[in-house]
Write a protein that holds these residues in place. Sequence first.
Motif, PDB file in Angstrom:
ATOM      1  N   ALA A 125       2.886   1.755  -3.205  1.00 30.66           N
ATOM      2  CA  ALA A 125       2.133   2.010  -4.438  1.00 30.66           C
ATOM      3  C   ALA A 125       1.711   3.475  -4.556  1.00 30.66           C
ATOM      4  N   VAL A 126       1.645   4.186  -3.425  1.00 33.04           N
ATOM      5  CA  VAL A 126       1.172   5.575  -3.446  1.00 33.04           C
ATOM      6  C   VAL A 126       2.376   6.510  -3.514  1.00 33.04           C
ATOM      7  N   GLY A 172       0.808  -1.221   0.000  1.00 38.90           N
ATOM      8  CA  GLY A 172       0.000   0.000   0.000  1.00 38.90           C
ATOM      9  C   GLY A 172       0.839   1.268   0.000  1.00 38.90           C
ATOM     10  N   SER A 176       5.950   6.816   3.800  1.00 39.53           N
ATOM     11  CA  SER A 176       6.439   6.315   2.518  1.00 39.53           C
ATOM     12  C   SER A 176       7.620   5.372   2.695  1.00 39.53           C
ATOM     13  N   LEU A 220      -3.330  13.509   0.187  1.00 42.11           N
ATOM     14  CA  LEU A 220      -4.360  12.769   0.922  1.00 42.11           C
ATOM     15  C   LEU A 220      -4.347  13.148   2.401  1.00 42.11           C
ATOM     16  N   THR A 269       4.234  12.251   5.710  1.00 39.13           N
ATOM     17  CA  THR A 269       4.305  11.858   4.297  1.00 39.13           C
ATOM     18  C   THR A 269       5.592  11.097   4.004  1.00 39.13           C
ATOM     19  N   LEU A 291       1.209  12.253  -3.711  1.00 41.49           N
ATOM     20  CA  LEU A 291      -0.206  11.896  -3.615  1.00 41.49           C
ATOM     21  C   LEU A 291      -0.583  11.584  -2.173  1.00 41.49           C
ATOM     22  N   LEU A 292       0.318  10.888  -1.452  1.00 42.39           N
ATOM     23  CA  LEU A 292       0.081  10.621  -0.033  1.00 42.39           C
ATOM     24  C   LEU A 292       0.003  11.934   0.732  1.00 42.39           C
TER      25      LEU A 292
END
Length: 317
Positions: free
Chosen positions: A149-150, A146, A190, A158, A186, A154-155
């Motif tokens: 993949a982000v 998860g 990650s 969000l 962030t 983008l994270l």
Amino acid sequence: MTRLGGVIARRGAQALAVAIGVSALCFVITQRLPGDIAYRIAAGRYGYDMVDADAAASVRDELGLDRPLWQQLGEWVADLLRLDLGRSLVTSQPVLTEVSHYLAATLQLAVLSIVIAVIVGAGIGVVAARRPGGFADRFSSLWVAGVRAVPPFLLGLLLMIVLSAQLGLFPAVGHGDGGIVLPALTLGLSLSGLIARVTRDAVVEVRGSAYVEFALTKGLPERWVLVRHVLRNAAVSLVPYLGVQFVVLIEGVVVVESLFAWDGLGHSLVHAVFWRDIPVLQASALVLALLIVLVNTLVDLAVLGLDPRPRGRAVTA
């Protein structure tokens, strides 16, 4: 020469080569960028609405931008050897003062991010390694997939929408109270995925080793064996990986700092490129490069301290 002396000498030579190479490369790339350097610098000083050909010509004469490129680069290298980074072409402030401010902000963000990544990633990895194939192990695989993949930007968006716009817990941008939380989350989240995977694999491998089984057969408590034998030996594999991740994190701060308007080295680097502020650009890139060399040196020294194998003599079977 001892192994410690060898590490320091090798990394010192690497730092010198990096300093000269990065400075020259930044200078050449900046000179090759499209547009009039004098016009961009004048726009940074006075604003685009106040810039005309006369203002650009005045800046060109003041800064000596018409001089041969080799002369400008040679002057920068000579100043660098005297530890003089010059002054910003836009703000006229000492570059050392500006870069020190940006460096402190970047280090603050990087350290908090790596702490979050280690707490989340290593915690998930250790729990997953206790029962390979169990619920926690499957959850760790889902977590790794998860967060990997982000993309970080983008994270970040969000987290900004959920924690700032919807819940109002933290400010979305800037250096205000709690302003560091969202960019640190962030970057930290990650990185946590791969740290969880590496920690899980390292702990599983060490737990299956003969010396851990021997320690358990002696009746030592499992928690003691985990802390004293498993985690220490797993750290020998984990620490170099954390060093690589810290380097990746430093490289990634450019995007995240710009997204959250965090006033760090990455943010200043983007502005220096835009305004053609060559001294700030060279100094920011130089500090980032030397920071990577410093991290690699600290990783080498940490591995030397953590590795339980004998040093300075051959190991016989």
